[in-house]
Design a protein around this motif. Sequence first.
Motif, PDB file in Angstrom:
ATOM      1  N   ALA A  93      -5.442   0.945   2.425  1.00  0.00           N
ATOM      2  CA  ALA A  93      -5.220  -0.300   1.681  1.00  0.00           C
ATOM      3  C   ALA A  93      -4.150  -0.083   0.664  1.00  0.00           C
ATOM      4  CB  ALA A  93      -6.657  -1.013   1.282  1.00  0.00           C
ATOM      5  N   TYR A  94      -4.358   1.176  -0.131  1.00  0.00           N
ATOM      6  CA  TYR A  94      -3.580   1.419  -1.192  1.00  0.00           C
ATOM      7  C   TYR A  94      -2.056   1.622  -0.957  1.00  0.00           C
ATOM      8  CZ  TYR A  94      -1.492   3.461  -5.397  1.00  0.00           C
ATOM      9  OH  TYR A  94      -0.953   3.601  -6.542  1.00  0.00           O
ATOM     10  N   ALA A  95      -1.974   2.141   0.298  1.00  0.00           N
ATOM     11  CA  ALA A  95      -0.868   2.541   0.796  1.00  0.00           C
ATOM     12  C   ALA A  95       0.055   1.335   1.014  1.00  0.00           C
ATOM     13  CB  ALA A  95      -0.920   3.349   2.296  1.00  0.00           C
ATOM     14  N   ARG A  96      -0.737   0.162   1.820  1.00  0.00           N
ATOM     15  CA  ARG A  96      -0.138  -1.037   1.998  1.00  0.00           C
ATOM     16  C   ARG A  96       0.374  -1.609   0.889  1.00  0.00           C
ATOM     17  NH1 ARG A  96      -4.196  -1.195   5.944  1.00  0.00           N
ATOM     18  NH2 ARG A  96      -5.470  -2.313   4.315  1.00  0.00           N
ATOM     19  N   PHE A  97      -0.532  -1.679  -0.182  1.00  0.00           N
ATOM     20  CA  PHE A  97      -0.125  -2.342  -1.471  1.00  0.00           C
ATOM     21  C   PHE A  97       1.131  -1.495  -2.139  1.00  0.00           C
ATOM     22  CE2 PHE A  97      -0.351  -2.360  -6.277  1.00  0.00           C
ATOM     23  CZ  PHE A  97      -0.707  -3.790  -6.427  1.00  0.00           C
ATOM     24  N   LEU A  98       0.919  -0.303  -2.220  1.00  0.00           N
ATOM     25  CA  LEU A  98       2.053   0.342  -2.973  1.00  0.00           C
ATOM     26  C   LEU A  98       3.243   0.439  -2.069  1.00  0.00           C
ATOM     27  CD1 LEU A  98       2.685   2.463  -5.358  1.00  0.00           C
ATOM     28  CD2 LEU A  98       2.129   4.150  -3.823  1.00  0.00           C
ATOM     29  N   GLY A  99       3.162   0.223  -1.119  1.00  0.00           N
ATOM     30  CA  GLY A  99       4.465  -0.014  -0.305  1.00  0.00           C
ATOM     31  C   GLY A  99       5.198  -1.468  -0.175  1.00  0.00           C
ATOM     32  N   GLU A 100       4.322  -2.328  -0.635  1.00  0.00           N
ATOM     33  CA  GLU A 100       4.809  -3.745  -1.131  1.00  0.00           C
ATOM     34  C   GLU A 100       5.471  -3.557  -2.430  1.00  0.00           C
ATOM     35  OE1 GLU A 100       5.826  -7.587  -0.647  1.00  0.00           O
ATOM     36  OE2 GLU A 100       5.041  -6.082   1.021  1.00  0.00           O
ATOM     37  N   GLU A 101       4.866  -2.808  -3.573  1.00  0.00           N
ATOM     38  CA  GLU A 101       5.047  -2.855  -4.904  1.00  0.00           C
ATOM     39  C   GLU A 101       6.591  -2.086  -4.968  1.00  0.00           C
ATOM     40  OE1 GLU A 101       3.207  -3.140  -8.155  1.00  0.00           O
ATOM     41  OE2 GLU A 101       3.089  -5.057  -6.700  1.00  0.00           O
ATOM     42  N   LEU A 102       6.748  -1.028  -3.868  1.00  0.00           N
ATOM     43  CA  LEU A 102       8.098  -0.372  -4.015  1.00  0.00           C
ATOM     44  C   LEU A 102       9.089  -0.925  -3.087  1.00  0.00           C
ATOM     45  CD1 LEU A 102       6.526   3.054  -3.449  1.00  0.00           C
ATOM     46  CD2 LEU A 102       7.456   2.382  -5.721  1.00  0.00           C
ATOM     47  N   SER A 103       8.897  -2.192  -2.258  1.00  0.00           N
ATOM     48  CA  SER A 103       9.730  -2.710  -1.424  1.00  0.00           C
ATOM     49  C   SER A 103      11.097  -3.100  -2.026  1.00  0.00           C
ATOM     50  CB  SER A 103       8.941  -3.694  -0.536  1.00  0.00           C
ATOM     51  OG  SER A 103       8.406  -4.920  -1.389  1.00  0.00           O
TER      52      SER A 103
END
Length: 219
Positions: A93-103
């Motif tokens: 879940a954090y990987a998905r969140f962080l991926g969105e933050e860095l997008s």
Amino acid sequence: MKAALAVLVVALAAAVLAEGTPPARADGDPASDFLVVQNVFIPSDARIPTPLQQQLSGLMLAAKRSGYPIKVALIDSTYDLGSLTALWHKPRAYARFLGEELSFLYRGRLLIVMPNGFGFNDPGHPAGKEAEILARLRVLPGGAGLARSAISAVERLAAAAGVKVAPHRIAAPPSQTNHARIVIIATVGGLLALAGLASFGVRRSRRPAGQPKAPRRGR
């Protein structure tokens, strides 16, 4: 103008001297700020030996040069999640969140390593194969275990993609605290330089037009 610059310089200098918590940890997750400019987030309080940090950082650089760019975040405790403590022990879940933050700056492979497992995100690409690979790996205990597990995971993921990553050692990256201080010190130096240039410009503008230069004195 001079007074405003002086106040700003003093405030920044105080931040440099402060020994408290880095500002990035107080708002959101620190990894999202750090990974904007770095390929790996290593918590400063995880007590990971410097040689191991160098090995991991070197591997990240080698992976990028070999055609398998990826960013890695090691999450050793809830402290490393900032205000996102609800995502503790939820690496996927954090990987998905962080991926969105860095997008907004980075849309590529992202690996999360927590004590209980791995998370992987690659926007726009199915990650079933990567999930199967990571499910067969175990995260070793302690901060050093996180780093060793990240190294093993990156090597396995790259190999599965047909990329052989050659070992490469570089200097250990600055910790979150040191990185923040470097930025602040550079900002203070820049402000002082600007203040000096402004003062020099004011002195030159005050010289009356056509005023002759003072004659040199003979020796």
